[in-house]
Design an enzyme around this catalytic site. Structure first.
Site, PDB file in Angstrom:
ATOM      1  N   HIS A 168      -1.582  43.296  37.095  1.00 28.20           N
ATOM      2  CA  HIS A 168      -1.255  42.171  37.967  1.00 28.20           C
ATOM      3  C   HIS A 168      -2.530  41.536  38.520  1.00 28.20           C
ATOM      4  O   HIS A 168      -2.684  40.300  38.479  1.00 28.20           O
ATOM      5  CB  HIS A 168      -0.370  42.676  39.121  1.00 28.20           C
ATOM      6  CG  HIS A 168       0.062  41.625  40.090  1.00 28.20           C
ATOM      7  ND1 HIS A 168       1.370  41.241  40.238  1.00 28.20           N
ATOM      8  CD2 HIS A 168      -0.639  40.889  40.988  1.00 28.20           C
ATOM      9  CE1 HIS A 168       1.459  40.305  41.169  1.00 28.20           C
ATOM     10  NE2 HIS A 168       0.236  40.076  41.656  1.00 28.20           N
ATOM     11  N   GLU A 169      -3.453  42.355  39.032  1.00 26.16           N
ATOM     12  CA  GLU A 169      -4.662  41.804  39.646  1.00 26.16           C
ATOM     13  C   GLU A 169      -5.604  41.214  38.595  1.00 26.16           C
ATOM     14  O   GLU A 169      -6.219  40.160  38.829  1.00 26.16           O
ATOM     15  CB  GLU A 169      -5.373  42.868  40.479  1.00 26.16           C
ATOM     16  CG  GLU A 169      -4.552  43.413  41.634  1.00 26.16           C
ATOM     17  CD  GLU A 169      -4.006  42.332  42.553  1.00 26.16           C
ATOM     18  OE1 GLU A 169      -4.649  41.263  42.695  1.00 26.16           O
ATOM     19  OE2 GLU A 169      -2.919  42.534  43.127  1.00 26.16           O
TER      20      GLU A 169
END
Length: 214
Positions: A168-169
């Site tokens: 996600h990051e």
């Protein structure tokens, strides 16, 4: 507080952001900084400024609260993100999602590649898309490479929920939001999530909302 102009050198942008105490403002979906290619970190911030910026990201992540935040989410176009997850969840959730505590980590110029063919689908949210969650099928295990804040090489395999966090990051640093990978039929408000879909897995939501799980 207005976010710093994209035309200002990155070091000046960061100094401007850090001039105010407390958490940094998080930009929301629709801001172009979340959709552009992001500069690799190559010393644009001198060490003391980098350390202050990383601490500000950590404070912002805790205040949100969240388990990760990427520099573009505070308006800074550098390939830097921080993660941390105390994983305060019941055992049933921990087992179903592979969610285990992660210490505070800084990811500099990260990239990932899948390890194996396994995929896992769970509801996911984002600080830049407040109020909503959706099911995202992600690689169950990934190899993450990059550096830490001291320039030391990172080459590590993540599985379970930690793999989801680093994907996600890192996606943020490639101009991607979780919604780009989501099953949109699963999109649910936080209120609907709390009322209907708080189970450890999204099977009930899949059956009721009409989307398939991998």
């Amino acid at each position: 507080m207005a976010l710093p102009s994209d035309r200002v050198p990155l070091a000046e942008q960061v100094e401007e952001l850090l001039a105010a105490d407390g958490p940094l403002p998080i930009v929301s979906a629709g801001d172009p900084v979340l959709r552009r290619g992001i500069e690799p970190f190559e010393g644009q911030l001198e060490p003391s400024l980098l350390a202050r910026f990383i601490e500000a990201l950590r404070v912002t992540m805790h205040a949100a609260p969240g388990v990760g935040v990427a520099a573009p989410q505070v308006g800074v176009g550098l390939r830097i993100a921080v993660i941390e997850d105390p994983a305060p969840v019941p055992d049933e959730v921990r087992v179903a999602r592979g969610r285990v505590p992660q210490p505070f980590r800084v990811l500099v110029n990260p990239s990932y590649e899948p390890v194996g063919d396994g995929r896992a689908a769970f509801f996911e949210g984002c600080l830049s898309v407040p109020g909503w969650q959706a099911v995202v099928a992600r690689h169950a295990s990934v190899r993450l490479t990059g550096q830490d804040e001291h320039g030391r090489a990172v080459d590590e395999v993540f599985t379970g929920w930690p793999a989801r966090i680093v994907q996600h990051e890192t996606d943020h640093l490639d101009g991607l939001l979780y919604l780009d990978r989501a099953e949109l039929r699963s999109l649910s408000s936080n209120e609907a999530m709390a009322e209907r879909w708080a189970q450890p897995t999204p099977d009930a939501a899949s059956a009721a909302l009409g989307f398939e799980l991998p």
